[in-house]
Design a protein around this motif. Structure first.
Motif, short mmCIF file in Angstrom:
data_model
loop_
_atom_site.label_atom_id
_atom_site.label_comp_id
_atom_site.label_asym_id
_atom_site.label_seq_id
_atom_site.Cartn_x
_atom_site.Cartn_y
_atom_site.Cartn_z
N TYR A 32 11.50 -0.09 -7.57
CA TYR A 32 10.74 -1.24 -8.06
C TYR A 32 9.30 -0.81 -8.29
O TYR A 32 8.94 0.37 -8.16
N ALA A 34 6.41 -0.87 -6.76
CA ALA A 34 5.59 -0.16 -5.77
C ALA A 34 6.28 1.05 -5.19
O ALA A 34 5.76 1.68 -4.27
N ASP A 35 7.46 1.39 -5.72
CA ASP A 35 8.27 2.42 -5.08
C ASP A 35 8.02 3.83 -5.59
O ASP A 35 8.81 4.74 -5.31
N LYS A 119 -10.02 -0.87 0.35
CA LYS A 119 -10.32 -2.21 0.89
C LYS A 119 -11.70 -2.25 1.53
O LYS A 119 -12.41 -3.25 1.44
N PRO A 204 5.73 -8.58 -5.10
CA PRO A 204 4.39 -8.74 -5.67
C PRO A 204 4.21 -7.80 -6.87
O PRO A 204 4.87 -6.77 -6.97
N LYS A 280 -2.54 3.53 -8.38
CA LYS A 280 -1.50 2.54 -8.03
C LYS A 280 -2.18 1.28 -7.52
O LYS A 280 -3.09 1.34 -6.70
#
Lengths: 750, 287, 159
Positions: A32, A34-35, A119, A204, A280
């Motif tokens: 998917y 995020a994989d 972050k 998501p 990513k």
């Protein structure tokens, strides 16, 4: 030729084989969004506005840029100036310019060597905001003195004197509605409100992108439509489309919410700024709820006139919908669906697309239809109760059929509403007895469905198996359906067909898997492409037999002589033809590009049984039935799956799901804890009946089925709750507090 | 963030005392990791207590009461037949916390120390008269559970205090407890209101009652007057009606995204009377 | 931030990795070991897409720290199938179309397996409540529940 016949009996279509991607999906092998990862990959984080409306005075990234691991930071300055209005809206939503328009609006993005570093970096970006007044509710936003969301938002359609937040205006209808109301024995009106809901896909948004200084780029992304993503990213970044290769991952749900861009241009822009390193981005659940594309909230006024024996004489609606800060609520589609199920002697529609300081609405499964169904079907239910008429009988009396002029203009071709209503009425669920505090509700729903741009190819492998290449990502089992249609067309085993979803460079433009079009449009195109190869195979066999090509026909996997006059030849299998193709003329392949038309509308009717706890207002769904016209169910299990999935999304929307904003205009429930989608223990089985009234314009009779199912639950549940409590709820969701208040006061205050 | 795995309570306390910055203890982690995810600053030191002997044990003491180790999970509690039979209300409160996945990890101690006014296991613990054993550098002390929560997100525990176990009193015959909560769905929600009732009967008549209301005030509310309504009765519609009104009267809920003040006041009485009914049936020996 | 060297056992294989203590077990499985079958749907324990078995217990791996895996036995979706064949649940899910997009499927399969391992004869209600922590947005749960019940029946009959 097999192509000219619509076969009545099928060998493969209508069966329930295992889907080809089943193995990968039950073992965790399927990849998917995020994989994936890549050498040198960076991770990104996005700084988002904490205010519902603010002027951005300056952004200072100096401190953030100095943090260890930070490789690039982008703001709006890193994007080109865009003139085209539609592209500008896309760009504005992707990354704020002078203004933040909603809580969660992207302001800047950082790429760093770890998620933790990225972050930390966004916390160090300094932004000076001037907080401005905001507006959230659609009926507040349409007031002339409401805070202005965006200047000059109204287009040519907006009447003079309208609120500055009206982006567009629609009005259409026919007949004399006043005299229609005069002819009625009962005229009723009502106002109904729905709140915004999110598609709620469990995966998501995620992508990994790479872009170099020459404008050559690649992206892996979970999306319903990678050509749309390519087109939008190219527009927003000033790239040449063909240089951007977009590969769709497997997709963990979309329902319309993944047909547009959010983080993708950010990843590309960051990558370019790092000199082409892969970047990513994976959205958190909170970001998904705050800053992707929930559907609109709506305030709807409906007026319907009916004779005492149950015939509609006139109907009018005014719908006000907010689709966020950039317009684009599905008010037009909602109006189309409002009276679509009924023969309307006179009908009038008015719609307002209104701005609010909320995220930019994206499509959500039959956009606009559920809201319209809630309003109109609730009011019809009220009228049926007042006139003491059976709700299904009334719908049968007014139901549209082939040849009728629809409420929104075009004449219907062959449709299956009447058959669907009859099947519902005949179902045992309609006459099961109910206990105390229990109630039953019935409602109909409609979706137009969509054809759209499609490009596919089909080729023969040397062993007679077939490769099919399509551009519609497989959200719900469409690989299986396409393989079934291909197998049927050739007359070869289902397992001999392999369906691939290709990246943007491999095919012409494909619209997304939306509009319930994958099985319909990709299927129809594959049928055409497959028939091209069948014609070619017949030609080669004719050459071999030295007869006229018209004297060869195709049946169940074999080329055969057309009749005794053609000659006494043994049929030749696809396997044999394929094994010789290098000697008989080279590769055998076909392709088809078209803007697929011949879409079939799909009508659905649902029955909901509920029990309401009179002391707490909690609604329990006891029983649920979906009856819907699929035209032809290529793979019945996946058709049932669409019925059930749509119904449960509708149940969630009707009972518990809503966007909750604080007085500060910020979203309060940005997590699955408080954005409450149904869990397994909330639900009974969802029973289904597939009605088949074949679509005359599709080789196999297919009608899109994915979307209609979400429309009837909103009114069906409202009607059931009314039956159980004797009070009408005029706003959704029917949360326990609202239901309890309605029971205690006799109205829901709306 | 530094991660520690002490092998004794003394070691854990020593780490806590000798380290600077924010220190947190880790049992199940089902609150802490959520808080880290939504952006709370990670602690400077995370002390994982799960390697300490005895933390996963449920022990029957000589005096007949249970001591439940600090890392005993909800699933373990549910699986402990005898404890579940004696304290079904306390166990069902814990069992309602989250999904089957959460149940494998979440603990009574964690639920208590997180300090949420809506914590599902705490009303039952208070109604049972439970206490916690707390160790710090000065030694060991026992604190009643009712004295731990001080407000939303805060407890009376001090820096360096480590809860080592929950202690339940001995259960006698004809005693029964129950916990009920109201949530909009059937699972996976935080309690909008909650109520624990613990009853003691003599000849079928309620002789003692503890009623604890959750999620309707900054701390759990011990509803003394409501409990008094039940004394000397065998319940019944009139008693339950006044009991219910009294619970509504004493509740001091706020309005938030999960429920309005009005709604919470409306339904706390309903939930309380249903909990009392259940506790009474259990005390009578029916289940 | 110093990383911690973790030694663990995943699906029967001895595995070692370096973990930032803030990383969850889910992060470590996906980013350090390449086992991307467990998914992040929410990161806060509300969706169950990250479900794994941790020393015999069904957990949400987004709520377990990677460093807690030291010395433990972890089972993920990648280890559910046998060497020769899929697990009966996996087969039934395909057969009964109990998946559409497939994103929630690994978590649901792990959770369902955990249920059937401790209760080989669950009622429909047992299954629905056990799976309440696994969100699915595509199927409406109907075919999932039916597939779990059918598998339980089949496993009882072949036992």
């Amino acid at each position: 030729m097999a192509k000219d016949e619509i076969a009545r009996e099928f060998q493969y279509i209508g069966t329930r084989p295992n889907r080809p991607d089943g193995f990968d999906k039950v073992t965790g092998r399927a990849k998917y969004g995020a994989d994936v990862s890549a050498v040198g990959m960076l991770h990104a984080a996005v700084l988002r506005s904490p205010y519902a409306h603010a002027r951005i005075k300056y952004i200072n990234c100096e401190k953030a840029a100095k943090l260890s691991g930070v490789k690039a930071i982008v703001t709006r300055d890193d994007f080109p100036i865009v003139k085209d209005e539609d592209t500008l809206k896309l760009l504005e939503n992707t990354i704020a310019g002078d203004f933040a328009y909603y809580d969660g609006h992207a302001i800047a993005a950082v790429a760093a060597t770890s998620v933790f570093a990225a972050k930390e970096a966004i916390k160090q970006i300094e932004v000076d905001y001037e907080v401005l007044p905001h507006v959230i509710d659609v009926d507040e936003a349409i007031q002339p003195d409401a805070p202005v969301v965006r200047e000059n938002a109204g287009d040519f359609s907006v009447p003079e004197g309208s609120s500055p937040n009206v982006a567009s205006y629609i009005e259409f209808g026919r007949g004399d509605i006043s005299s229609g109301f005069d002819k009625a024995d009962l005229v009723k009106s009502g106002r109904f409100k729905t709140e915004a809901a999110h598609q709620g896909y469990i995966e998501p948004h995620a992508c990994m992108a790479q872009l170099d200084h020459n404008g050559q780029g690649e992206m892996w992304v979970c999306t319903q439509g990678h050509w749309y993503i390519r087109q939008m990213c190219a527009a927003v970044l000033g790239l040449e489309s063909s240089k951007l290769c977009v590969t769709p991952s497997e997709i963990g749900g979309g329902f319309g919410g993944k047909t547009t861009i959010f983080i993708e241009p950010l990843a590309l822009a960051l990558s370019k700024k790092t000199g082409g390193r892969p970047v990513k981005i994976v959205m958190s659940r909170a970001e998904v709820l705050r800053a992707t594309g929930p559907t609109a909230s709506a305030s709807m006024d409906v007026k319907i006139g009916m004779t005492k024996d149950g015939y509609i004489t006139s109907g009018s609606v005014e719908f006000r919908m907010q689709g966020g800060a950039f317009g684009g609520s599905p008010v037009g589609e909602a109006l189309q669906c409002a009276f679509a199920s009924y023969n309307m002697p006179a009908v009038h529609h008015i719609g307002y697309d209104i701005l609010a300081n909320r995220p930019r609405a994206a499509a959500y499964r039959a956009p606009g239809s559920p809201m319209a169904a809630y309003a109109v079907e609730s009011l019809i239910d009220e009228i049926c109760t007042d006139l003491n008429l059976d709700p299904i009988d009334v719908r049968l009396k007014n139901a549209v059929k082939e040849g009728d002029k629809s409420s929104y203009g075009p004449k219907f071709k062959k449709i299956g509403l009447i058959e669907t209503l009859k099947a519902t009425k005949d179902h045992p669920n309609y006459s099961l007895s109910l206990g105390v505090n229990q109630g039953r509700g019935v409602a109909a729903g409609y979706w137009m469905n969509h054809g759209g741009e499609t490009s596919v190819s089909v080729s023969l492998a040397e062993d007679g198996s077939v490769n099919v290449t399509v551009g519609t990502p497989d959200i719900g089992g469409s690989r299986a359906s396409i393989a079934l249609m291909t197998a049927e067309t050739y007359g070869i085993p289902y397992d001999s067909v392999s369906v691939n979803i290709a990246e943007t460079g491999a095919l012409g433009f494909n619209e997304p898997t939306h509009g319930s079009r994958a099985t319909l449009a990709s299927g129809k195109a594959v049928y055409e492409a497959a028939n091209q190869t069948i014609s070619e195979m017949c030609r080669r066999v004719a050459r071999k037999w030295q007869i006229d090509p018209d004297a060869v026909y195709w049946e169940k996997g074999y080329a055969k002589p057309a009749g005794p006059n053609a000659g006494d030849f043994s049929p030749i299998s696809i396997k044999q033809i394929a094994s010789e193709m290098d000697k008989t003329g080279g590769p055998i392949a076909g392709h088809h590009e078209a803007s697929i038309s011949g879409v079939g509308h799909s009508f659905g009717v649902h029955i909901a049984d509920v029990e309401v706890d009179p002391e707490t207002g909690r609604v329990t769904v006891l029983r649920y039935l979906v009856v819907q016209d699929a035209g032809r169910a290529i793979h019945p299990s996946y058709v049932e799956g669409q019925f059930q999935g749509g119904a449960v999304q509708g149940i969630g929307w009707a009972l518990n799901e809503e966007y909750v904003y604080g007085a500060d205009g910020c979203l309060q429930n940005a997590a699955f804890l408080d954005y409450r989608i149904p869990v397994a223990s909330d639900l009974p089985n969802i029973d289904t009946i597939i009605v088949e009234v074949p679509n005359p314009d599709h080789p196999f009779g297919v009608r899109g089925v994915g979307e209609t199912g979400i429309a009837p639950p909103l009114p069906a549940l409202a009607n059931a709750v009314t039956a159980a409590t004797k009070v009408r709820l005029r706003s959704l969701p029917m949360s326990p507090a609202k239901v309890l208040k309605a029971i205690k006061t006799g109205s829901d205050g709306c | 963030m530094q991660y520690h795995t002490p092998s004794s309570f003394n070691e854990a306390v020593a780490i806590s005392n000798s380290s600077a910055g924010l220190i947190k203890y880790l049992a199940g982690g089902t609150d802490l990791l959520v808080q880290l995810k939504i952006g709370n600053k990670p602690p400077d030191h995370l002390v994982d207590i799960k390697n300490i002997p005895g933390v996963r044990d449920v022990i029957l003491r000589k005096d007949g009461g249970y001591t439940i180790g600090a890392a005993v999970s909800g699933a373990q509690l549910t699986g402990h037949k005898k404890l579940s039979n004696e304290w079904p209300g306390l166990v069902e409160g814990m069992e309602l916390v989250g999904s089957a996945q959460i149940q494998s990890r979440a603990t009574l101690v964690g639920n208590l120390c997180n300090g949420s006014p809506a914590a599902d296991s705490v009303p039952g613990m208070i109604a049972a008269g439970a206490s916690v054993s707390v160790i710090n550098s000065f030694g060991v002390k026992d604190i009643l559970v009712k004295d731990i929560p001080t407000g939303p997100g805060s407890t009376s525990l001090e820096d360096g205090d480590l809860v080592t176990a929950i202690n339940l009193p001995k259960r006698n015959k004809y005693e029964g407890d129950a916990y009920l909560r109201f949530i909009p769905r059937t699972e996976m929600d935080i309690a909008v209101v909650g109520c624990a009732v613990n009853l003691s009967l003599e000849n079928g008549v309620i002789a003692a009652a503890k009623v604890v209301l959750g999620a309707v005030g900054p701390r759990m509310i011990i509803a003394h007057a409501a409990a008094d309504c039940l004394i000397g009765t065998k319940l019944g519609e009139n008693i339950l009606s006044s009991f219910s009104s009294e619970c509504s009267r004493i509740a001091r809920p706020i309005s938030d995204k999960r429920g309005s003040e009005e709604f919470r006041k409306d339904i706390i009485g309903v939930i309380a009377k249903r909990a009392a009914t259940k506790a009474y049936a259990r005390a009578l020996g029916n289940n | 931030m110093n990383k911690i060297h973790v030694k663990t056992n995943i699906n029967g294989d001895r595995v070692e990795f370096l973990a930032d203590p803030r990383e969850t077990l889910l992060d470590c499985l996906r980013d350090h070991i390449g086992l991307t079958g467990s998914k992040e749907g929410c990161g806060t324990g509300d969706c169950g897409a990250c479900s794994c078995i941790f020393d015999g217990d069904l957990v949400s791996s987004c709520l377990v720290l990677g460093v807690e895996a030291e010395g433990k036995l972890i089972e993920t979706i990648e280890g559910m199938a046998g060497e020769d064949d899929l697990h009966p649940l996996q087969k039934k899910f395909i057969e009964m179309a109990a998946l559409q997009c497939g994103f929630c499927t690994p978590g649901i399969l792990i959770a369902a397996k955990a249920l059937l391992d401790r209760n080989n004869n669950p009622t429909e209600n047992d299954v629905r409540y056990w799976l309440a922590g696994n969100l699915c947005r595509c199927t409406g749960y109907d075919k999932i529940i039916k597939a779990v019940m059918a598998t339980a029946k089949e496993m009882r009959e072949t036992a």
